[in-house]
Design a protein around this motif. Sequence first.
Motif, short mmCIF file in Angstrom:
data_model
loop_
_atom_site.label_atom_id
_atom_site.label_comp_id
_atom_site.label_asym_id
_atom_site.label_seq_id
_atom_site.Cartn_x
_atom_site.Cartn_y
_atom_site.Cartn_z
N PRO A 38 23.91 32.28 21.38
CA PRO A 38 22.83 33.20 21.74
C PRO A 38 21.51 32.43 21.82
N ARG A 39 20.64 32.85 22.72
CA ARG A 39 19.34 32.21 22.90
C ARG A 39 18.21 33.18 22.60
N ARG A 40 17.03 32.64 22.30
CA ARG A 40 15.81 33.44 22.24
C ARG A 40 15.26 33.48 23.66
N VAL A 41 15.15 34.67 24.20
CA VAL A 41 14.81 34.83 25.61
C VAL A 41 13.53 35.64 25.77
N LEU A 69 21.31 41.02 28.97
CA LEU A 69 21.02 39.95 28.02
C LEU A 69 21.35 40.39 26.59
N HIS A 78 21.93 37.92 23.11
CA HIS A 78 20.71 37.14 23.08
C HIS A 78 19.59 37.89 22.35
N ARG A 96 29.58 37.38 26.29
CA ARG A 96 29.19 36.08 26.83
C ARG A 96 30.37 35.13 26.71
#
Length: 324
Positions: A11-14, A31, A36, A5
């Motif tokens: 990082p995201r919670r997806v 992802l 993530h 990335r």
Amino acid sequence: MTPDRPDGARPRRVLVLGATGTIGRATVRALAARGHDVTCLIRRPAETGTVTRIVDLTDPVSVARDGLRGETFDVLVSCLASRTGLPDDAWAIDHRAQVNALHASRAAGVTHVVLLSAICVQKPLLAFQHAKLAFEAELIASGLDYTIVRPTAFFKSLSGQIERVRRGKPFLVFGDGTLTACKPISDDDLGRYLADCLDAEGRRNRVLPIGGPGEAITPRAQGERLFALLGREPRFRHVPVALLDGIVAVLSTLGRWVPSLAAKAELAKIGRYYATESMLVLDPATGRYDAQATPSTGSETLFDYYARVIRGEAAAERGDHAVF
């Protein structure tokens, strides 16, 4: 392994919907490769390589209770699509299930939604297209950041004739084989594009048509290249569009009394649509499809994929909307 990335991107919670389809699986891989934290809401048990939760997406209580479980998330990525495109299925999945997930994820803290739609909604003549557009409108009006991606044709929907041609049969085309054109995109190229939308500010609050690399190709060009890859002389069988019109008319008439035939009439309409409409950007001023205005992304071409299938390095997974 270093996450794939952009520098400085967190990082995201997806949440991911539609993770068990071929494009959904590719998107989950992309992802995860970007670091993530991915949770997949799926309709039946399946291996996704990430956290999975079994949810009835048509039931808002199940989405909240079984899917989100009171936790917070950052992004919703939806690759969800009805399997048949029939009216009841389309409105249940392409619209109602998406709305349920939108409402629940917003309550769970989601601020950005990445939606996999379809380029064919530019000219909506079918139930599933109207259902997709209805959800797109709700998403845009939701107040959340959104990225709506409308890809052109998929490799899986253009691969149904590989085995037919291998068996020595002619390649089927409608009309002269040049009625339509598309810029097919691979699952992995599309999955990476969708995953990159989380960090691409320029893709926020936009509706983005996208195709694969190279020039637009017609069905005839697909057949010619397939024969060349197999080392055979091209052979085509031309199917008149009028034949499809007749089938639609007969099934639609009989479907007034026989529900199963009404469903077949809708499937025939879907087939006719894909046989006569290009999967390219539609110029609203002229009513014509514009290959030059259709953006390209990725690296793998449909013909690269054909070659891999012929060598046994890939399996031709057909979609529910494959014409052949």
